[in-house]
Design an enzyme around this catalytic site. Structure first.
Site, PDB file in Angstrom:
ATOM      1  N   GLY A 233      32.601  38.154  45.469  1.00  0.00           N
ATOM      2  CA  GLY A 233      33.811  37.525  45.995  1.00  0.00           C
ATOM      3  C   GLY A 233      34.658  38.504  46.782  1.00  0.00           C
ATOM      4  N   GLY A 461      30.555  38.940  38.941  1.00  0.00           N
ATOM      5  CA  GLY A 461      29.552  39.988  38.806  1.00  0.00           C
ATOM      6  C   GLY A 461      30.161  41.247  38.236  1.00  0.00           C
ATOM      7  N   GLN A 632      31.493  48.959  38.355  1.00  0.00           N
ATOM      8  CA  GLN A 632      32.583  48.546  39.241  1.00  0.00           C
ATOM      9  C   GLN A 632      33.099  49.699  40.085  1.00  0.00           C
ATOM     10  OE1 GLN A 632      34.287  45.353  39.920  1.00  0.00           O
ATOM     11  NE2 GLN A 632      32.134  45.192  39.448  1.00  0.00           N
ATOM     12  N   GLY A 696      43.013  47.139  35.200  1.00  0.00           N
ATOM     13  CA  GLY A 696      41.931  46.695  36.070  1.00  0.00           C
ATOM     14  C   GLY A 696      41.315  47.857  36.827  1.00  0.00           C
ATOM     15  N   GLU A 699      39.213  47.348  41.953  1.00  0.00           N
ATOM     16  CA  GLU A 699      39.574  47.717  43.316  1.00  0.00           C
ATOM     17  C   GLU A 699      39.885  49.196  43.516  1.00  0.00           C
ATOM     18  OE1 GLU A 699      41.839  44.034  45.197  1.00  0.00           O
ATOM     19  OE2 GLU A 699      42.071  44.138  43.031  1.00  0.00           O
TER      20      GLU A 699
END
Length: 733
Positions: A233, A461, A632, A696, A699
């Site tokens: 995404g 994912g 990630q 998180g 990013e």
């Protein structure tokens, strides 16, 4: 037992590698037909006519939907744009205006995908073109201030510039970039009366539900959205685009299920992307490197139909302890599709400009780039004047520099060589805000001794299935293998968009609380059950360990968790929890931080650049799964390499068409482009962000990578490249 923190294999991994995982385009329903969007070939103007007669006679064609026969939507479908995060101004065939090249202007539906594609290629469209504004360089004379918090100022930057030992005044640019996840956008729409079911490739099932319901004038409970798997995404699937509503319009018109898969060439324009930025940075410092002033002016583009701001200067407000800082954002309106979120929006391009400017400043002062950053380390948020909830940036610098071997770097450009190549070493700082939103979850303890956990979140994912399984297992006292976590359905409790790196920070606390409540209900049921070996025990003396109810004071008194449920008639024990952020954001500034070091090898004759290795260390709260976290962060670094050396959307200024709208010519990194990547994470305790201390990480991995590579290229070659992507022609004489 501690299920969280361990590198548990992905619970959805086998389903994915064996093909059992069903993505949106894999779903099918009886009577399914296929839709293809037809998009405009001019950048601005209007559709004068579409001759559908010949197309409608082609084999298998069931519907050709155009602005001249499309059903009227309430408010022209514009109500969907009122939904925060989820809605964009859509092209829903409600008028004939053309706002950008590749805008949806018709939908062809046929029995097979091939028939729909053939018919769509044969649809004749007549336009009335108008002059389009496409050239950013020319249009930037007409900038405007965004509606958002565009500008900031603290101290006196003009005074800070006076008397500085060194001043860097430079302009850095980043290009338009386009999303190209492996799975393109796709929607399957089916109506049952006034009930609409959508299978949609989305990062936000609840947002799709609200936006589509608004577009059709329906109550939200009339729309169900399902998305168990997302094939990537990265921001583009966080919003609702035209094809979603168009598929539903066609399905209602035909009274049959319709599947619409966006073609690869249609990923360029109709579904957003990163806008180009022009960033003017002025940095001034004393001889010892203390920053006296920072100015960061960002000019970026948006569409003429909707405002989108790439807030690239936000990190400059908070990253370094500088007393005099001014930031400004301005927009240039172009006849392009509206940009959107793209992995680390704002921080990714903004860090390129800021961190390159600091590298230039360090060289001007004769200082080590790491030392310059440490000299200006912010112990509190200099913008908000709040303490950080946690910050391990100093440790990140130390650890990454040591593992990278920064101490052996000769600071002189073109001074290091290996295997006939110029060697360059560069570094940069990474940071990304920590977001958290309201979320809900349910937990059911079943008679077979397993647990079913549900939340309307999404897994791009990133490992959400796995991490939430671990959180629930630990809170329940069960092995992870006995917990099933389900997501991606608006029938489940509401969760936020999987964007802004917030899924774990938001959903995990709800899962943990729901699991704790279910565990407590089971314990109370057991101690109240006269047939239980735990009957009459104090609730606080009973625990669940590895699926067994047992007394803390005498573990021999125990029974399987299934036993009291079965004795009570087999009725599952269920609990629900909803969590939301409190007042902690008023007391703390919450961010993740990192340090990125890159080594490049540059061919001195050909200018070819290879990223030999990247070493990075991050401080991002408590990791719930080190394996998925590593994945990630590595993915972010790979994308950062693409940002530095590969990605650029080439807009034809004559037509507004993207000239490289395919994966053959829109370059992204492949395995051969990636050298060694070494990642470490500092153990960090953050008791303020949420009950689990999680931040998180989706990013932050891309932030700073492009700057570290650009700084390494300068060190290798002596050429300062301020325009991305860095290509070999920029290094040749």
């Amino acid at each position: 037992m501690s299920a969280t923190g361990t590198p548990l294999d992905r619970v959805d991994g086998i389903a994915k590698v064996t093909g059992r995982a069903r993505y949106t385009a894999d779903h099918t329903l009886p009577g399914l037909v296929h839709a293809i969007m037809v998009t405009s070939t001019i950048a601005r103007g209007e559709v004068v006519a579409i001759d559908t007669a010949a197309c409608e006679r082609m084999p298998g064609v069931r519907l050709v939907l155009t602005p001249f026969n499309a059903p009227h939507l309430p408010r022209g479908g514009k109500a969907a744009a009122d939904i925060p995060t989820a809605g964009h101004v859509m092209s829903l065939l409600q008028d004939t205006a053309i706002h950008y090249n590749n805008q949806p202007i018709a939908v062809v539906v046929a029995d097979t995908l091939e028939q729909a594609r053939d018919a769509a290629r044969c649809l004749p469209v007549r336009y009335r073109p108008a002059d389009a504004v496409l050239d950013f360089a020319r249009a930037r004379a007409r900038t405007r201030k965004p509606d958002d918090d565009a500008d900031s100022r603290r101290g006196d930057p003009d005074a800070g510039l006076r008397g500085a030992a060194a001043v860097i005044d430079a302009v850095y640019t980043t290009p338009m970039e386009s999303h190209n996840p492996m799975e393109p956008h796709a929607t399957l729409a089916a109506w049952d009366g006034d009930q609409l079911t959508l299978y949609d490739a989305t990062q936000y099932v609840t947002g799709v539900r609200k936006a589509v319901a608004a577009a059709f004038g329906l109550a939200a409970d009339k729309v169900r959205v399902i998305c168990p798997y997302v094939g990537g995404g990265f921001g583009c699937k966080g919003s609702v685009w035209s094809h979603v509503v168009l598929a539903a319009m066609a399905a209602r018109q035909l009274s049959r299920p319709v599947r619409l898969v966006v073609e690869r060439t249609q990923m360029f324009g109709p579904v957003g992307g990163r806008p180009l930025t022009e960033q003017h940075v002025i940095a001034a410092a004393a001889p010892d490197g203390e920053l006296h002033a920072l100015r960061h002016d960002v000019t970026t583009c948006t569409s003429r139909i909707e405002e989108w701001l790439e807030s690239a200067a936000l990190l400059t407000r908070r990253l370094y302890a500088c007393p005099n800082v001014q930031t400004r954002h301005r927009l240039v309106e172009l006849d392009i599709g509206t940009p959107t979120f793209m992995r680390a929006p704002g921080e990714a391009p903004g860090s390129f400009a800021l961190e390159c400017a600091l590298d230039e400043l360090a060289e001007r002062l004769g200082l080590d780039p790491v030392a310059l950053r440490l000299r200006n380390h912010a112990d509190v948020d200099p913008d908000k004047q709040l303490p950080f909830s946690s910050k391990s940036l100093r440790e990140c610098y130390r650890d990454a520099a040591e593992r990278f071997g920064w101490a052996r770097r000769d600071p002189a450009p073109r001074s290091m060589h290996a295997d006939g190549k110029l060697v360059g070493m560069g570094m940069a700082t990474a940071t990304y805000p920590t977001y958290r939103s309201p979320a809900s979850a349910t937990v059911r303890l079943l008679p077979d001794g397993t647990a079913l956990v549900r939340s309307g979140s999404q897994d791009l994912g990133t490992g959400t299935y796995t991490v939430m399984t671990q959180v629930a297992a630990e809170a329940l006292g069960l092995p992870p293998a006995r917990v099933r976590f389900e997501l991606g359905d608006t029938a489940f409790p509401e969760a936020p968009v999987s964007g802004g790196s917030q899924s774990v920070a938001s959903v995990a606390p709800a899962v943990q609380q729901a699991a704790a409540a279910a565990r407590l209900r089971l314990i109370r049921q057991a101690v109240a059950d006269t047939a239980s070996p735990l009957a009459g025990a104090p609730v606080e003396d009973v625990e669940i360990v590895d699926g067994w109810l047992q007394r803390r004071s005498d573990p021999a008194q125990r029974e399987a968790i299934s036993a009291p449920i079965q004795r009570a008639g087999g009725h599952a024990i269920e609990a629900r929890a909803s969590t939301r952020p409190g007042k902690e954001r008023q007391a703390y500034s919450m961010h993740a931080f990192g340090a990125v070091f890159a080594e490049v090898r540059v061919d001195p004759k050909l200018g070819e650049i290879r990223v030999h290795r990247v070493v990075a260390t991050y401080g991002a709260g408590r990791l719930l799964n080190r394996k998925t976290a590593h994945s990630q962060l590595m993915g972010g670094i790979v994308w950062g390499i693409g940002m530095a050396l590969h990605e650029k959307t080439e807009l034809d200024l004559a037509t507004g068409r993207v000239a490289n709208a395919n994966l053959a010519e829109y370059h992204v990194p492949v395995n051969a482009d990636i050298g060694a990547i070494e990642i470490a994470v500092v153990d960090e305790d953050d008791p303020h962000i949420n009950a689990l201390g999680t931040k998180g990480i989706g990013e932050i991995g891309i932030v700073g990578v492009a700057a570290a590579i650009a700084n390494a290229v300068y060190h290798a070659t002596g050429r300062r490249v301020r325009d991305l992507p860095i290509t070999l022609d920029q290094l040749l004489d």
